[in-house]
Design an enzyme around this catalytic site. Structure first.
Site, PDB file in Angstrom:
ATOM      1  N   LYS A 169       1.013  -1.235   0.043  1.00  0.00           N
ATOM      2  CA  LYS A 169       0.082   0.086  -0.043  1.00  0.00           C
ATOM      3  C   LYS A 169       0.971   1.303   0.033  1.00  0.00           C
ATOM      4  CE  LYS A 169      -3.630   2.371   2.502  1.00  0.00           C
ATOM      5  NZ  LYS A 169      -4.547   2.412   3.763  1.00  0.00           N
ATOM      6  N   LYS A 199      -1.895  -1.648  -3.921  1.00  0.00           N
ATOM      7  CA  LYS A 199      -2.983  -0.466  -3.946  1.00  0.00           C
ATOM      8  C   LYS A 199      -2.162   0.949  -3.719  1.00  0.00           C
ATOM      9  CE  LYS A 199      -6.066   1.790  -0.458  1.00  0.00           C
ATOM     10  NZ  LYS A 199      -6.544   1.772   0.980  1.00  0.00           N
TER      11      LYS A 199
END
Ligand code: PBG
Length: 310
Positions: free
Chosen positions: A182, A235
């Site tokens: 992320k 992400k």
């Protein structure tokens, strides 16, 4: 016909997880200005919306809570109050729509008065103390009926701790979709508007990844796999297709990609201005995520894509 036959990439409705936002109250459907077409729903209307999505073939959802500022504190204590908005919503969903596959979010930011994913002290994030809160949160969510736990907090070692805590309490069949890679990204802006969860001070660069790094994603993935993750997530998705592809070629676990709020907002904004064809841009970007190697796609476009492919 032949072109379709030899096409290398096909999107299926089953590939998608549709992220939704829940807010307290009844009969509420509030638009989120920076995410046209996406709303904050009170639980009653949320369940109606999920039932509509099921008729379109969407059965998997990720749920995020928009918590009243008055209920936020330094330790995110609202996150494990069984009478709180989020846990109540989870149990109602699972009661009324038992077939739904529900992914829940584990991180402090929706409930934190500091707007951070962990406990802040003197401007620093306290990793291990945060994990204690995350464990309570994940157990409460599993108890309420979560099928997949999604730690989006990025503390070190949390997958192992969560797996251990879930197993010890008998939640062995609850999966963990780790937010493995992320990145500290500008593309989360509209999501933070949706939850009013932007950091009050500082940024998230001490716990989210540096966009310059790719090999670091391999290290994170190795750790998550060893710690017991069932899915590895990248992400955002579109600016990190290389990372999706890298993880897919190096790991056998299913790779998920989160097509985040800012990626959604960009296409919507350009389409509103008539600067590009929103529908085509949506399909092309979703295909690129699948082509890169994502088996699962979290996207705010899920419903629109499902409607389009009816
Ligand atoms: C934080 C969290 C974020 C998103 C999901 N969980 C944003 C952040 O790190 O501030 C972003 C999702 C999106 O932009 O769609 N725990």
């Amino acid at each position: 016909m032949i072109r379709r036959m030899v096409s290398e990439t096909r999107l299926n409705i089953e590939d998608f997880i549709f992220p939704l936002f829940v807010v307290s109250g009844d009969n509420i459907k509030e638009p989120i200005p920076s995410m046209p077409g996406i709303y904050r729903y009170s639980s009653d209307l949320l369940i109606e919306e999920m039932a509509i999505c099921q008729t379109l073939g969407i059965n998997s959802f990720a749920l995020f809570p928009a918590i009243d500022d008055a209920l936020k504190d330094k330790y995110a204590s609202e996150s494990y109050d069984p009478d709180g908005l989020y846990l109540q919503a989870i149990s109602q969903i699972k009661k009324q729509l038992p077939e739904v596959c529900l992914m829940t979010d584990v991180a402090m930011d929706p409930y934190s008065s500091d707007g951070h994913d962990g406990i802040v002290e003197d401007g620093m994030i306290l990793n291990d103390e945060t994990i204690e809160v995350l464990e309570k949160m994940a157990l409460a969510q599993a108890k309420a009926g979560a099928d997949i736990i999604g730690p989006s907090d990025m503390m070190d070692g949390r997958v192992w701790h969560l797996r251990d805590a879930l197993d010890a309490e008998g939640y062995r069949s609850v999966s963990i979709m780790s937010y493995t890679a992320k990145y500290a990204s500008a593309f989360y802006g509209p999501f933070r508007d949706a939850l009013s969860s932007a950091p009050k001070e500082g940024d998230k660069k001490t716990y989210q990844m540096d966009p310059c790094n790719c090999k670091e994603a391999l290290i994170e993935a190795e750790l998550d796999e060893a710690e017991g993750a069932d899915f590895l997530m990248v992400k955002p998705a579109l600016a990190y297709l290389d990372v999706i592809s890298l993880l897919d070629s190096n790991f056998d676990l299913p790779i998920a990609a989160y097509n985040v709020s800012g990626e959604y907002a960009m296409i919507k904004a350009a389409a509103e201005k008539g600067w590009l064809d929103g529908q085509q841009a949506m399909v092309e970007s979703l295909i690129s995520i699948k082509r890169a190697g994502a088996r699962v796609i979290l996207s705010y476009f899920a419903k629109e894509y499902a409607e389009l492919s009816q």
